[in-house]
Motif scaffolding. Structure first.
Motif, short mmCIF file in Angstrom:
data_model
loop_
_atom_site.label_atom_id
_atom_site.label_comp_id
_atom_site.label_asym_id
_atom_site.label_seq_id
_atom_site.Cartn_x
_atom_site.Cartn_y
_atom_site.Cartn_z
N LYS A 52 5.73 16.68 -10.36
CA LYS A 52 6.27 17.81 -9.59
C LYS A 52 7.52 18.30 -10.30
N GLU A 53 7.77 19.61 -10.25
CA GLU A 53 8.94 20.19 -10.91
C GLU A 53 9.69 21.10 -9.96
N LYS A 54 11.02 21.11 -10.15
CA LYS A 54 11.87 22.03 -9.39
C LYS A 54 13.11 22.30 -10.23
N GLU A 55 13.20 23.50 -10.73
CA GLU A 55 14.32 23.91 -11.59
C GLU A 55 14.45 22.92 -12.76
N ARG A 56 15.56 22.20 -12.87
CA ARG A 56 15.78 21.32 -14.02
C ARG A 56 15.24 19.91 -13.78
N LEU A 57 14.61 19.67 -12.64
CA LEU A 57 14.13 18.34 -12.27
C LEU A 57 12.61 18.26 -12.36
N LYS A 58 12.15 17.11 -12.87
CA LYS A 58 10.71 16.85 -12.93
C LYS A 58 10.48 15.39 -12.55
N ALA A 59 9.62 15.16 -11.56
CA ALA A 59 9.33 13.80 -11.11
C ALA A 59 7.92 13.42 -11.53
N THR A 60 7.76 12.17 -11.99
CA THR A 60 6.46 11.66 -12.39
C THR A 60 6.23 10.32 -11.71
N LEU A 61 4.95 9.92 -11.62
CA LEU A 61 4.60 8.69 -10.90
C LEU A 61 3.54 7.91 -11.66
N THR A 62 3.78 6.58 -11.79
CA THR A 62 2.76 5.66 -12.28
C THR A 62 2.49 4.66 -11.15
N LYS A 63 1.67 3.64 -11.43
CA LYS A 63 1.33 2.68 -10.39
C LYS A 63 2.50 1.76 -10.04
N LYS A 64 3.50 1.69 -10.92
CA LYS A 64 4.60 0.77 -10.66
C LYS A 64 5.97 1.42 -10.63
N GLY A 119 0.85 -1.19 0.00
CA GLY A 119 0.00 0.00 0.00
C GLY A 119 0.88 1.23 0.00
N LEU A 120 0.72 2.10 -0.99
CA LEU A 120 1.63 3.24 -1.13
C LEU A 120 1.00 4.48 -0.51
N ARG A 121 1.71 5.05 0.47
CA ARG A 121 1.26 6.32 1.02
C ARG A 121 1.88 7.48 0.24
N GLY A 122 3.12 7.30 -0.21
CA GLY A 122 3.78 8.35 -0.96
C GLY A 122 5.11 7.87 -1.50
N LEU A 123 5.61 8.53 -2.55
CA LEU A 123 6.92 8.23 -3.11
C LEU A 123 7.76 9.49 -3.01
N PHE A 124 8.96 9.34 -2.48
CA PHE A 124 9.83 10.49 -2.18
C PHE A 124 11.10 10.40 -3.02
N TRP A 125 11.57 11.55 -3.51
CA TRP A 125 12.87 11.66 -4.15
C TRP A 125 13.77 12.54 -3.27
N TYR A 126 15.01 12.06 -3.11
CA TYR A 126 16.01 12.79 -2.34
C TYR A 126 17.28 12.91 -3.17
N THR A 144 7.65 14.91 -3.13
CA THR A 144 6.77 13.82 -2.73
C THR A 144 5.68 13.69 -3.78
N LEU A 145 5.39 12.46 -4.20
CA LEU A 145 4.31 12.17 -5.12
C LEU A 145 3.36 11.20 -4.43
N TYR A 146 2.05 11.43 -4.58
CA TYR A 146 1.10 10.64 -3.82
C TYR A 146 0.24 9.72 -4.68
N SER A 147 0.00 10.10 -5.95
CA SER A 147 -0.91 9.28 -6.75
C SER A 147 -0.44 9.22 -8.20
N ALA A 148 -0.81 8.13 -8.88
CA ALA A 148 -0.42 7.93 -10.27
C ALA A 148 -0.89 9.11 -11.12
N GLY A 149 -0.01 9.57 -11.99
CA GLY A 149 -0.33 10.70 -12.85
C GLY A 149 0.17 12.03 -12.31
N GLU A 150 0.57 12.04 -11.05
CA GLU A 150 1.04 13.28 -10.44
C GLU A 150 2.44 13.62 -10.95
#
Lengths: 110, 113
Positions: free
Chosen positions: A57-69, A29-36, A49-55
């Motif tokens: 987040k961006e910060k400067e030159r970095l962009k994080a995406t999330l799917t179910k797997k 069960g996923l509560r959240g996915l974190f990048w450090y 922090t990403l919480y759900s598939a499709g979410e």
């Protein structure tokens, strides 16, 4: 068993050469996915922090995406100062425990 | 805002000796974590406190490791006796609560001779 796998283990890029880091996970069960980000001799620094598939987040030159797997950390036009180890972690829904992957070590050459 | 403070930064001991690490979390953070990070690996949770109570210590080798968080603020992690495989960086982190981002200190690098 809950597991987090990051690939590649190491990545060398030229300055300006965009790429992506992968984080694959299996968790009951996923509560959240974190990048450090972790620099040598330092503790991990929180990025996203990403919480759900499709979410996304961006910060400067970095962009994080999330799917179910899996999650991707996209690095656009990287600079030498982006060189570091990037860690992905999933937080279990029932225990709240963070499970880390082994990290991807990124080196950006000028 | 001051970050998570840890001391000492480095420690070298011989096997079978004892050692203690100290952590002062970010002010107001109720949740405190101790992690072990072996070279080339991601951090592994050893113990998690909510205020001064233990939430999870399932991966703490309790025959040699102990931790406490008196008054729900500072925490200490102790190893007695140390083994060669305990050589690692010991990281402390804190968060406002469960599910919130964890903020890490710079760790204590422990070398066992």
């Amino acid at each position: 068993e809950d597991q987090v796998t990051q690939s590649p283990e190491a990545l060398r890029l030229q300055e300006g050469e965009s790429s992506s880091l992968n984080c694959s996970y299996t968790v009951s069960g996923l509560r959240g996915l974190f990048w450090y980000r972790q620099d040598p001799g330092k503790g991990p620094e929180f990025l996203f922090t990403l919480y759900s598939a499709g979410e996304e987040k961006e910060k400067e030159r970095l962009k994080a995406t999330l799917t179910k797997k899996e999650s991707f950390l996209h690095i656009t036009a990287p600079k030498p100062e982006d060189s570091a180890t990037y860690l992905c972690a999933v937080q279990e829904d029932n225990t709240g425990k963070l499970i880390f992957g082994q990290g991807t070590t990124l080196q950006v050459k000028p | 805002e001051a970050g998570v403070a840890q001391s000492p930064r480095y420690k070298i001991i011989e096997k079978r000796q004892s050692v203690a690490f100290w952590c002062n979390p970010i002010s107001g953070h109720a949740t405190l974590y101790w992690y072990q990070q072996i070279l080339g690996q991601g951090p592994k949770l050893l113990i998690q406190f909510q205020n001064n109570g233990v939430v999870d210590d399932s991966q703490l080798p309790k025959d040699r490791f102990s931790a406490e968080r008196l008054k729900g603020v500072d925490s200490t992690l102790k190893i007695q006796p140390a083994k060669l495989e305990d050589s690692a960086v010991y990281l402390c982190a804190s968060s406002l609560g469960l599910g919130q981002p964890q903020h890490f200190g710079d760790g204590t690098r422990l070398s066992i001779l």
